[in-house]
Design an enzyme around this catalytic site. Structure first.
Site, PDB file in Angstrom:
ATOM      1  N   GLU A 137     -32.962  73.255   8.900  1.00  0.00           N
ATOM      2  CA  GLU A 137     -34.501  73.793   8.528  1.00  0.00           C
ATOM      3  C   GLU A 137     -35.077  73.230   7.339  1.00  0.00           C
ATOM      4  O   GLU A 137     -34.548  72.980   6.310  1.00  0.00           O
ATOM      5  CB  GLU A 137     -33.814  75.479   8.061  1.00  0.00           C
ATOM      6  N   CYS A 147     -40.479  77.992   2.709  1.00  0.00           N
ATOM      7  CA  CYS A 147     -40.836  77.531   3.887  1.00  0.00           C
ATOM      8  C   CYS A 147     -41.934  78.089   4.770  1.00  0.00           C
ATOM      9  O   CYS A 147     -42.464  77.423   5.685  1.00  0.00           O
ATOM     10  CB  CYS A 147     -39.847  76.697   4.627  1.00  0.00           C
TER      11      CYS A 147
END
Length: 514
Positions: free
Chosen positions: A285, A319
């Site tokens: 990720e 994020c």
């Protein structure tokens, strides 16, 4: 099976909850400066070289001194994990799940303690820290229950005289490289996903938040995890990170962090080293450049509130944070002006004070990088508010709005990972979506619109792993909004989703003639 409702957030408007949290903060401060060992094969190992964890809101405060692993200790941990794998892989799935449920119960009882540590070590405001701990509990509960659903494999067809089974087995030793921004939730979630599926783990947490990981490892031990199954080895990426990624006995790497480090790990993991007889699996990720699109005719107050919360919650260090607002031109000025008004009202300071909406950024490196991007933004667009930083006591940067940007501008394209939101104008909704997709990332996105056809158009054409309609683009809940993105945002590994555990296992077909 009983479905699990997510761990509730603490209501800090209640006096007793505030008091309990203040007591937890005091307890954490009493532990400041403590030494923490490595844990390898159940053995506690103190090293001379330490990672010094500081409070990013007050650089003078040392949260803890954590032993640092070198290559020799990393190799010792690998051997320990390999040995433990031979027994752990055969442990009944119900037993493995039960350890997760036990750990969740321990953390639930100590919830404020973990959240207070997130305030002090990660610089999270109270509500963000509380949500981080709640998410960690959710991962433990959710993955435990998911394993119970997967333990018997999946049904396949059999014929007369033949019986077929399809079951899942673990992969082997996994290297977990966890981030500092969700220092508890992602660290715990990625670790227990690997453990509950029967793998053994080498945990290398982020160097700015290793104390939280040390406390989690203690909990897993208390919950009954056997020695050697989880090995705690903080250390530098260049010294032990590369060594473990390249190691022929590493079966998989689970990484959360920047695009540059993620792609480097992916490249290195693709190389088949001497004595390696499998292709390593990478679960990654890697961040985003996330956009909120605002349509004409939308609820403009909802739009401005969503942009501010998504851009400046935890100082934009998610994020999933909104770093771009793309507004259809006839409502552009109105949304921009309201965003500036709301931003003016935000308070910034020590997150230990519950009245502060924003705390510091992570460290000096993050502070310097964000300030450099703000300077670039001033050249590329119009600075509307913020743009100032102060790193004398802690790493504080004011929430910053930069307007009138070209879609190709650097601060419209590059991940900043700080409290900076870039505004750009679109001539219509289709153009807004086109700009939103004009990035190498594809993690989260949001659309604020009252036009049903436009919402459907976004559902089809907005290329992100997590799309939110008429809400902000942060705040995915385990089991509700499985989280992970497209393109350079990673391997679309949906954390907190029904197929995440499968990434840590391999399927085996057994066919018996009767």
């Amino acid at each position: 099976m009983i479905s699990y409702m997510h761990e509730p957030f603490t209501d800090f408007s209640r006096k007793e909850n505030r008091k309990a949290f203040e007591e937890a903060l005091q307890m954490i401060e009493n532990d400041f400066g403590k030494d923490y060992p490595l844990v390898i094969g159940g053995e506690k190992i103190m090293t001379d070289e330490k990672i010094i964890s500081i409070n990013p809101a007050n650089k003078k405060e040392i949260v803890g001194r954590v032993s640092k692993a070198d290559r020799e200790l990393a190799e010792k941990a690998m051997k320990s994990a390999l040995t433990a794998f031979e027994t752990w892989r055969k442990v009944n799935s119900e037993v493995r799940a039960q350890i997760l449920f036990k750990a969740a119960a321990i953390i639930r009882r100590r919830k404020h303690e973990f959240s207070a540590l997130l305030v002090k070590e990660a610089g999270k405001p109270w509500n963000e820290a509380d949500a981080d701990t709640a998410e960690g509990i959710d991962f433990l509960e959710y993955y435990g229950r998911q394993m119970l659903e997967l333990k018997d494999g999946k049904k396949v067809e059999s014929r007369p005289g033949e019986h077929n089974r399809y079951e899942y087995i673990p992969l082997g030793v996994g290297v977990i490289i966890s981030p500092w921004n969700f220092a508890f939730a992602i660290m715990a979630g990625t670790t227990v996903a690997a453990l509950v599926t029967g793998n053994t783990v080498l945990l290398k947490p982020a160097s700015t938040t290793p104390v939280i990981a040390a406390k989690f490892v203690e909990v897993m031990e208390k919950a009954g995890l056997p020695k050697g199954v989880l090995n705690y080895i903080p250390g530098s990426g260049s010294e032990i990170g590369d060594y473990l990624v390249d190691h022929p006995k590493t079966r998989f790497i689970s990484f959360t962090g920047s695009r540059d480090v993620g792609t480097r790990i992916y490249e290195r993991a693709a190389i088949v080293n001497k004595e390696q007889f499998w292709l390593k699996r990478v679960i990654a990720e890697m961040g985003g450049k996330d956009t909120i699109v605002v349509d004409s005719g939308a609820d403009l107050e909802l739009a401005a509130q969503s942009i501010v919360r998504s851009a400046f919650g935890f100082s934009g260090q998610k994020c999933s944070a909104c770093s771009r607002a793309i507004i259809v031109e006839d409502v552009y000025e109105e949304v921009l002006n309201r965003t500036i008004e709301l931003t003016k009202a935000l308070t910034i300071g020590d997150p230990a004070n519950p009245n502060n909406f924003m705390g510091p950024v992570n460290d000096q490196q993050a502070f310097d990088k964000i300030m450099r991007y703000i300077e670039i933004g001033k050249q590329e667009g119009r600075l509307m508010i913020g743009g100032e930083g102060d790193d004398t006591r802690g790493y504080f940067i004011k929430p910053t709005v930069i307007a009138d940007l070209d879609p190709e501008a650097r601060i419209m394209q590059e991940e900043i990972f700080g409290p900076v939101v870039a505004f750009s104008k679109a001539k219509d909704f289709s153009k807004a979506l086109e700009i939103a997709n004009n990035t190498e990332y594809g993690l989260t996105g949001a659309v604020i619109s009252n036009n049903r056809m436009h919402l459907e158009q976004a559902r089809e054409d907005f290329h992100v792993g997590n799309l939110y309609l008429n809400r902000g683009c942060t705040g995915a809940i385990v089991g509700y909004q499985p989280f992970g993105g497209f393109n350079m945002s990673g391997t679309d590994s949906k954390a907190g989703g029904p197929d995440y555990l499968l990434l840590h296992m391999q399927a085996k077909t057994i066919s018996e003639m009767l």
